[in-house]
Design a protein around this motif. Structure first.
Motif, PDB file in Angstrom:
ATOM      1  N   ALA A   1       0.842  -1.187   0.000  1.00  0.00           N
ATOM      2  CA  ALA A   1       0.000   0.000   0.000  1.00  0.00           C
ATOM      3  C   ALA A   1       0.882   1.244   0.000  1.00  0.00           C
ATOM      4  CB  ALA A   1      -0.908   0.001   1.233  1.00  0.00           C
ATOM      5  N   ALA A   2       0.588   2.146  -0.935  1.00  0.00           N
ATOM      6  CA  ALA A   2       1.375   3.383  -1.047  1.00  0.00           C
ATOM      7  C   ALA A   2       0.529   4.394  -1.775  1.00  0.00           C
ATOM      8  CB  ALA A   2       2.684   3.134  -1.802  1.00  0.00           C
ATOM      9  N   GLY A   3       0.895   5.649  -1.633  1.00  0.00           N
ATOM     10  CA  GLY A   3       0.198   6.705  -2.337  1.00  0.00           C
ATOM     11  C   GLY A   3       0.405   6.588  -3.831  1.00  0.00           C
ATOM     12  N   GLU A   4      -0.576   7.030  -4.603  1.00  0.00           N
ATOM     13  CA  GLU A   4      -0.469   6.983  -6.054  1.00  0.00           C
ATOM     14  C   GLU A   4       0.650   7.893  -6.522  1.00  0.00           C
ATOM     15  OE1 GLU A   4      -1.980   5.174  -8.339  1.00  0.00           O
ATOM     16  OE2 GLU A   4      -3.031   4.034  -6.815  1.00  0.00           O
ATOM     17  N   ARG A   5       1.557   7.332  -7.298  1.00  0.00           N
ATOM     18  CA  ARG A   5       2.641   8.114  -7.889  1.00  0.00           C
ATOM     19  C   ARG A   5       2.789   7.694  -9.339  1.00  0.00           C
ATOM     20  NH1 ARG A   5       8.067   7.763  -4.665  1.00  0.00           N
ATOM     21  NH2 ARG A   5       8.482   9.650  -5.839  1.00  0.00           N
ATOM     22  N   GLY A   6       3.157   8.637 -10.175  1.00  0.00           N
ATOM     23  CA  GLY A   6       3.462   8.293 -11.548  1.00  0.00           C
ATOM     24  C   GLY A   6       2.488   8.830 -12.561  1.00  0.00           C
ATOM     25  N   ALA A   7       1.287   9.328 -12.136  1.00  0.00           N
ATOM     26  CA  ALA A   7       0.344   9.882 -13.100  1.00  0.00           C
ATOM     27  C   ALA A   7       0.827  11.250 -13.554  1.00  0.00           C
ATOM     28  CB  ALA A   7      -1.042   9.977 -12.475  1.00  0.00           C
ATOM     29  N   VAL A   8       0.855  11.463 -14.858  1.00  0.00           N
ATOM     30  CA  VAL A   8       1.292  12.744 -15.411  1.00  0.00           C
ATOM     31  C   VAL A   8       0.213  13.274 -16.345  1.00  0.00           C
ATOM     32  CG1 VAL A   8       3.725  12.095 -15.267  1.00  0.00           C
ATOM     33  CG2 VAL A   8       2.481  11.737 -17.405  1.00  0.00           C
ATOM     34  N   ARG A   9       0.292  14.563 -16.603  1.00  0.00           N
ATOM     35  CA  ARG A   9      -0.618  15.220 -17.532  1.00  0.00           C
ATOM     36  C   ARG A   9       0.198  16.098 -18.462  1.00  0.00           C
ATOM     37  NH1 ARG A   9      -5.741  19.222 -16.055  1.00  0.00           N
ATOM     38  NH2 ARG A   9      -6.469  19.494 -18.211  1.00  0.00           N
ATOM     39  N   VAL A  10      -0.011  15.927 -19.753  1.00  0.00           N
ATOM     40  CA  VAL A  10       0.692  16.726 -20.757  1.00  0.00           C
ATOM     41  C   VAL A  10      -0.217  17.873 -21.159  1.00  0.00           C
ATOM     42  CG1 VAL A  10       1.880  16.710 -22.972  1.00  0.00           C
ATOM     43  CG2 VAL A  10       1.857  14.645 -21.558  1.00  0.00           C
TER      44      VAL A  10
END
Length: 499
Positions: A282-291
């Motif tokens: 379990a961990a916080g969401e990381r890695g989502a990006v927006r261009v």
């Protein structure tokens, strides 16, 4: 009370693999040309991208292992002391990480770049002649123990593993012979020698070697989960030895208490034919990006080290979590050997299915189009001839002409690999005439360096000799020139055909 830590390594190791590959692609890893060990700066750089940090703050374990694993797996090679990704390494950037980890473990067992026992620095005398045994069989014995003595999903203490290895006849003994034991020692070569009875027990030699392979390499690759404490005072099986009173531990791996073969390890050791990952921590969401439309790439929740390193290769970082794509940054990455497919794949996987804004898509297409119009064919030698006739002669030669290209009135270009063959071709031309008769290099023929057949003999087309610049790498010295241009009349005895 001794505090015991537990690390579930499966998912963290795969993230570390991606990050270390990105470090190598960025040219930030350096190793010794002689020993292939990572430099202190490289160990620090790798330590910064490790999931949760290294096992110990003051002892590099995984940070030391990763550059060696890349070399053993032929994912990176040394060039001028710097690790550079090979073609296999570039493919690994886009390949499934679990397959790369499996291949690295198998490559390490057969092609490890150092003897792990050398990492047990407290045992001295290892560099003496005929002391240590071959590392390959030892390493494979530990690999066989991991596969055969550790049931997947079950915690096994290291002492229980040692007993199972001895019962199975798996003996990774690091010493070549009994005589070699006397050359290994603690503190003092005479009093602290490991040749004395009770000073070379299984846990001291075979056990410490096994701990190193498992804790430093198997755990780095994520094959095992580990429970461990600080190494100082963790094991007492060497306290009876002379010189041990001054040592807090025999090795930095003494703190390993137990291990568990996880799903990745079961896949790598052949227990399962397919990889079925275990539950992610379990961990916080990381890695989502927006261009954005202005070609900014925004990661509001932050990025994993591998993703941040990839973006830094293709874009300029303009804020804490913002990178800006530009034609200049894309071309710089492409000229450094990166592939736009890496960036496209990352953006597709990290943008939750959103399509790229049109300006960003056009920018990527423009960069790809520009690089496709010019190809780098590699380095070549440029040879300067004494005059235009000399250049014509070489390019018209049946053998030499096929190895070089003319790029001007007096200049030729040849690839580094063809240069020795070109030298040989020119030497052969100077040695005999096409008429099949040997030339004479008698002073009476009036030619310098090599003789020429002035009538019908065409070894160098009837050449006289002139000098070529020293920068021609082996072509300096006598080289032929058309005889009529040199103004040298035919001389008697210049070749056997004319007496």
């Amino acid at each position: 009370m001794v505090v015991q830590s537990e690390r579930v390594r499966e998912h963290g190791a795969l993230a570390e693999l991606a990050a270390v590959l990105q470090l190598a692609a960025a040219g930030r890893l350096r190793c010794s040309e002689k020993t292939r060990r990572p430099s202190a700066a490289t160990v620090r750089a790798v330590g910064e991208v490790l999931d949760g940090g290294d096992f110990y703050e003051d002892e590099p374990v995984r940070a030391f292992a990763w550059p060696l694993l890349l070399q053993a797996g032929a994912l990176a090679g040394l060039s001028g002391g710097r690790l550079e990704l090979t073609a296999r390494g570039h493919r690994a950037l886009a390949a499934p990480a679990h397959e790369t980890a499996r291949d690295l473990w198998r490559r390490w067992l057969g092609h490890g770049v150092l003897d792990e026992f050398s990492r047990i620095e407290e045992i001295k005398g290892q560099r003496a002649a005929n002391v240590l045994s071959a590392a390959g069989p030892r390493r494979k014995a530990v690999g066989a123990a991991l596969a055969g003595c550790c049931p997947p999903g079950e915690w096994v203490t290291v002492d229980a593993l040692f007993e199972a290895m001895r019962a199975a006849g798996l003996d990774p003994c690091p010493v070549r012979s009994g005589q070699g034991l006397w050359k290994l020692y603690l503190e003092d070569a005479q009093y602290g020698s490991l040749g004395y009875d009770g000073h070379h027990d299984w846990p001291v030699l075979q056990g410490r070697y096994t701990l190193c392979v498992l804790f430093e390499y198997a755990a780095a690759l994520g094959l095992i989960d580990v429970r461990y404490t600080h190494p100082d005072g963790a094991r007492e099986d060497f306290r009876h030895m002379w010189g041990a009173d001054w040592l807090g531990r025999l090795s930095r791996y003494d703190g390993l208490h137990a291990l568990r073969l996880n799903p990745l390890g079961a896949y790598a050791t052949g227990h399962t034919g397919t990889y079925e990952p275990g539950p992610a921590p379990a961990a916080g969401e990381r890695g989502a990006v927006r261009v954005l439309a202005n070609c900014d790439v925004v990661a509001l929740d932050g990025l994993a080290p591998a993703g941040a390193l990839l973006l830094e290769a293709f874009a300029a970082r303009t804020a804490d979590r913002v990178w800006t794509l530009s034609l200049a940054s894309l071309l710089k990455a492409l000229h450094a050997g990166r592939d736009l497919a890496e960036l496209r794949g990352f953006l597709a996987d990290s943008s939750a299915g959103q399509e790229l804004p049109q300006p960003a898509a056009v920018l990527l297409d423009d960069a790809a189009l520009r690089t496709g119009k010019v190809r780098d064919l590699g380095a070549r030698h440029v040879l300067e001839c004494a005059d235009e006739a000399q250049a014509v002669t070489i390019t018209r030669d049946r053998r030499a002409g096929a190895l070089c290209s003319r790029i001007g009135p007096r200049h030729l270009t040849v690839s580094p690999g063809e240069l020795p063959a070109l030298r040989t071709a020119r030497s052969g031309s100077a040695a005999s005439c096409r008429c099949g008769r040997e030339r004479s290099s008698r002073p009476g023929c009036g030619l310098r360096g090599v003789g020429a057949c002035p009538q019908g003999g065409e070894g160098d087309g009837g050449m006289a000799a002139v000098a070529v610049g020293e920068e021609a790498e082996g072509f300096a010295g006598a080289q032929p020139l058309p005889q009529e241009m040199a103004g040298i009349p035919p001389a008697p005895g210049c070749c056997r055909r004319h007496g």
